[in-house]
Scaffold this motif. Structure first.
Motif, PDB file in Angstrom:
ATOM      1  N   VAL A  11       0.871  -1.171   0.000  1.00  0.00           N
ATOM      2  CA  VAL A  11       0.000   0.000   0.000  1.00  0.00           C
ATOM      3  C   VAL A  11       0.907   1.220   0.000  1.00  0.00           C
ATOM      4  CG1 VAL A  11      -1.687   1.333   1.317  1.00  0.00           C
ATOM      5  CG2 VAL A  11      -1.888  -1.134   1.199  1.00  0.00           C
ATOM      6  N   VAL A  12       0.527   2.216  -0.797  1.00  0.00           N
ATOM      7  CA  VAL A  12       1.289   3.459  -0.859  1.00  0.00           C
ATOM      8  C   VAL A  12       0.405   4.568  -0.291  1.00  0.00           C
ATOM      9  CG1 VAL A  12       2.553   5.064  -2.326  1.00  0.00           C
ATOM     10  CG2 VAL A  12       2.426   2.636  -2.956  1.00  0.00           C
ATOM     11  N   GLY A  13       0.768   5.076   0.864  1.00  0.00           N
ATOM     12  CA  GLY A  13       0.048   6.187   1.468  1.00  0.00           C
ATOM     13  C   GLY A  13       0.640   7.490   0.963  1.00  0.00           C
ATOM     14  N   VAL A  14      -0.217   8.453   0.616  1.00  0.00           N
ATOM     15  CA  VAL A  14       0.267   9.729   0.083  1.00  0.00           C
ATOM     16  C   VAL A  14      -0.439  10.882   0.779  1.00  0.00           C
ATOM     17  CG1 VAL A  14       0.637  11.139  -1.978  1.00  0.00           C
ATOM     18  CG2 VAL A  14       0.639   8.642  -2.179  1.00  0.00           C
ATOM     19  N   ALA A  23       5.078  10.425   0.222  1.00  0.00           N
ATOM     20  CA  ALA A  23       4.560   9.064   0.044  1.00  0.00           C
ATOM     21  C   ALA A  23       5.332   8.084   0.908  1.00  0.00           C
ATOM     22  CB  ALA A  23       4.647   8.656  -1.425  1.00  0.00           C
ATOM     23  N   ALA A  24       4.616   7.037   1.337  1.00  0.00           N
ATOM     24  CA  ALA A  24       5.223   5.962   2.113  1.00  0.00           C
ATOM     25  C   ALA A  24       4.760   4.625   1.537  1.00  0.00           C
ATOM     26  CB  ALA A  24       4.817   6.063   3.580  1.00  0.00           C
ATOM     27  N   VAL A  25       5.706   3.753   1.248  1.00  0.00           N
ATOM     28  CA  VAL A  25       5.409   2.406   0.765  1.00  0.00           C
ATOM     29  C   VAL A  25       5.341   1.493   1.981  1.00  0.00           C
ATOM     30  CG1 VAL A  25       6.186   0.491  -0.674  1.00  0.00           C
ATOM     31  CG2 VAL A  25       6.618   2.857  -1.405  1.00  0.00           C
ATOM     32  N   LEU A  26       4.207   0.794   2.126  1.00  0.00           N
ATOM     33  CA  LEU A  26       3.998  -0.085   3.270  1.00  0.00           C
ATOM     34  C   LEU A  26       3.795  -1.522   2.823  1.00  0.00           C
ATOM     35  CD1 LEU A  26       1.311   2.076   5.154  1.00  0.00           C
ATOM     36  CD2 LEU A  26       3.787   2.188   5.385  1.00  0.00           C
ATOM     37  N   LEU A  33       8.391   0.477   4.271  1.00  0.00           N
ATOM     38  CA  LEU A  33       9.492  -0.033   3.457  1.00  0.00           C
ATOM     39  C   LEU A  33      10.324   1.082   2.839  1.00  0.00           C
ATOM     40  CD1 LEU A  33       7.538  -2.870   1.618  1.00  0.00           C
ATOM     41  CD2 LEU A  33       8.994  -3.067   3.645  1.00  0.00           C
ATOM     42  N   ALA A  34       9.678   2.188   2.476  1.00  0.00           N
ATOM     43  CA  ALA A  34      10.382   3.302   1.839  1.00  0.00           C
ATOM     44  C   ALA A  34       9.528   4.555   1.918  1.00  0.00           C
ATOM     45  CB  ALA A  34      10.689   2.967   0.380  1.00  0.00           C
ATOM     46  N   GLN A  35      10.192   5.711   1.839  1.00  0.00           N
ATOM     47  CA  GLN A  35       9.483   6.993   1.850  1.00  0.00           C
ATOM     48  C   GLN A  35      10.141   7.939   0.853  1.00  0.00           C
ATOM     49  OE1 GLN A  35       9.623   7.387   6.356  1.00  0.00           O
ATOM     50  NE2 GLN A  35       7.663   8.333   5.848  1.00  0.00           N
ATOM     51  N   VAL A  52       7.940   3.931  -6.705  1.00  0.00           N
ATOM     52  CA  VAL A  52       7.084   2.891  -6.138  1.00  0.00           C
ATOM     53  C   VAL A  52       7.190   1.598  -6.929  1.00  0.00           C
ATOM     54  CG1 VAL A  52       4.675   2.255  -5.698  1.00  0.00           C
ATOM     55  CG2 VAL A  52       5.517   4.505  -5.024  1.00  0.00           C
ATOM     56  N   ALA A  53       7.259   1.671  -8.249  1.00  0.00           N
ATOM     57  CA  ALA A  53       7.358   0.460  -9.072  1.00  0.00           C
ATOM     58  C   ALA A  53       8.610  -0.350  -8.720  1.00  0.00           C
ATOM     59  CB  ALA A  53       7.360   0.831 -10.553  1.00  0.00           C
ATOM     60  N   GLU A  54       9.702   0.334  -8.408  1.00  0.00           N
ATOM     61  CA  GLU A  54      10.943  -0.354  -8.021  1.00  0.00           C
ATOM     62  C   GLU A  54      10.840  -1.015  -6.654  1.00  0.00           C
ATOM     63  OE1 GLU A  54      14.423   2.098  -8.087  1.00  0.00           O
ATOM     64  OE2 GLU A  54      14.124   2.670 -10.179  1.00  0.00           O
TER      65      GLU A  54
END
Length: 143
Positions: A11-14, A23-26, A33-35, A52-54
């Motif tokens: 899930v990508v929160g924005v 944005a935050a990748v969860l 996982l990443a921001q 995000v795709a990466e």
């Protein structure tokens, strides 16, 4: 059972704003996982989708705060690229003492999407917006 359970790998929160988006990748359990923060522009949208795709291959859902205003361009861009986009309400802050962090708001948006039983789709533009514009009364000329 939360709606996204078993349906997404990430899930990508924005947290959306006029000039930039945080944005935050969860992962599916809400772990970060990443921001990243990108400009709120076509180039920024492309940069965000590439980032995000990466880091989040597979099935993903984007949880955007405010898709009707500052997030409208990003929501349209993502939908045009086949991404699943849902809208998350902005948190209510009572008083000036409430701390605010764009990075934390992005994480909160993603976790909010993971916990919900029902998710809201962003309003459709296109025909609906055209009808709204056409149904507005014509301006009255002055003078």
């Amino acid at each position: 059972m939360p709606m996204l359970e078993g349906k997404v790998d990430h899930v990508v929160g924005v947290d959306t704003h006029r000039d930039s988006h945080a944005a935050a990748v969860l992962d599916p359990t809400g772990g970060v996982l990443a921001q990243v923060e990108t400009p709120a522009s076509q180039a920024g949208y492309e940069q965000l989708l590439g980032f995000v795709a990466e880091r989040a291959p597979g099935r993903r859902c984007w949880a955007l705060e405010g898709t009707g205003c500052y997030g409208a361009g990003l929501a349209s861009f993502l939908a045009d690229h086949g991404e699943w986009v849902v809208e998350i309400d902005r948190p209510k802050r009572t008083g000036r003492t409430q701390a605010k962090s764009d990075a934390l708001d992005a994480i909160r948006a993603g976790r909010e999407a993971l916990s919900r039983d029902q998710l809201a789709c962003p309003r459709q533009r296109g025909q609906r917006e055209a009808l709204r514009c056409c149904s507005s009364p014509a301006p009255v000329p002055s003078g």
